[in-house]
Design an enzyme around this catalytic site. Structure first.
Site: not given
Ligand code: HXC
Length: 262
Positions: A69, A113
């Site tokens: 998400a 998500g």
């Molecule tokens: C918003 C996100 C995002 C997310 C990545 N991005 N994941 N933005 N929400 N979930 C964005 C980053 O901010 C970044 O934007 C761009 O995408 C590229 O990501 P990077 O982090 O630079 O890439 P990388 O170093 O390759 O790392 C990849 C990654 C990391 C390991 C997937 O992005 C990450 O840990 N993302 C979050 C994963 C997460 O926590 N997911 C759960 C979310 S909570 P910029 O602008 O800086 O380029 C959830 C709740 C669910 O899902 C509940 C119900 C649906």
């Protein structure tokens, strides 16, 4: 509806084709915001209502099916924002109402998500670079789109609990071994394999396909005896269809069946 955050297309014969929905926020690794989920819900409902569509494939980019998400969008939500608008339920749950089979073709990250969205589909075909995880715990929350329920049903309590508590990712090989995905295929073959499975499903009779989906889904709700009874009644009901006559006659007479979805 004009879509901005997803791309849709169809493939296969006009009478029975596969629909492909591609999540399309590549710069944000397909982070799932409300606007995207509204579009996805709309597209799924529209394809589900189209009798010529026999299977739907949901996919993302090579780098990310969906990294979760949208954290930026959620960061400032308060309780009233999410509760009053029924955040998640309002649009994410649309996918569970789709009677057409939905295959998740997953490459790259399927996190939070994104992992939950893949698990809402009927089965997952993974590319060899796929990574699955429920990292919400690192953000001070827990999975909110069914992850704590579907992951243990798929991989058992031990792995699901470890993933939910530590946030560690599972690679494609582990995901297949654990039963989260049906198959792992080379990244460059992912869409061919998913489309092959989708068109095979399209070639079968629609009533039996929908009954099979409903019956397998029952395995995760209620008791074994209720599930077996549900299956038995659907099985018996299929003897009232033209497709059952056609399928069995075709076998007996050594020809290909021509199902009419009746
Ligand atoms: C918003 C996100 C995002 C997310 C990545 N991005 N994941 N933005 N929400 N979930 C964005 C980053 O901010 C970044 O934007 C761009 O995408 C590229 O990501 P990077 O982090 O630079 O890439 P990388 O170093 O390759 O790392 C990849 C990654 C990391 C390991 C997937 O992005 C990450 O840990 N993302 C979050 C994963 C997460 O926590 N997911 C759960 C979310 S909570 P910029 O602008 O800086 O380029 C959830 C709740 C669910 O899902 C509940 C119900 C649906």
């Amino acid at each position: 509806m004009n879509y901005e955050l997803i791309v849709t297309r169809t493939e296969g014969p006009d009478a029975r084709k596969a629909a492909i929905v591609t999540l399309n926020r590549p710069k944000q690794l397909n982070a799932l915001n409300d606007a995207l989920m509204d579009e996805l819900g709309h597209a799924l409902k529209a394809f589900d209502a189209d009798e010529a569509v026999g299977c739907i494939i949901l996919t993302g980019s090579e780098k990310a099916f969906a990294a979760g998400a949208d954290i930026g969008a959620m960061a400032n939500y308060g309780f009233a924002d999410v509760y009053n608008r029924d955040y998640i339920t309002r649009n994410w749950e649309q996918i569970r109402g789709v009677r057409t089979p939905v295959i998740a073709a997953v490459s790259g990250f399927a996190l939070g998500g994104g992992c939950e969205l893949a698990m809402m589909c009927d089965f997952i075909i993974a590319a060899d670079n796929a990574k699955f995880g429920q990292p919400e715990i690192k953000l001070g929350i827990i999975p909110g789109a069914g992850g704590t329920q579907r992951l243990p049903r798929a991989v058992g309590k031990a792995k699901a609990m470890e993933m939910a508590l530590t946030g560690r990712m599972m690679d494609a090989v582990e995901a297949e071994r654990a039963g989260l995905v049906s198959r792992v295929v080379p990244l460059d073959k992912l869409m061919d394999e998913a489309l092959g499975a989708a068109l095979t499903i399209c070639s079968h009779g629609q009533p039996s396909v929908m009954a099979a989906k409903e019956a397998v889904n029952r395995a995760f709700e209620g008791t074994l005896s209720d599930g077996v009874m549900f299956e038995r009644r659907l099985f018996q009901a299929l003897f009232a269809t033209e497709d059952q006559k056609e399928g069995m006659d075709a076998f007996v007479n050594k020809r290909k069946p021509a199902f009419r979805n009746r």
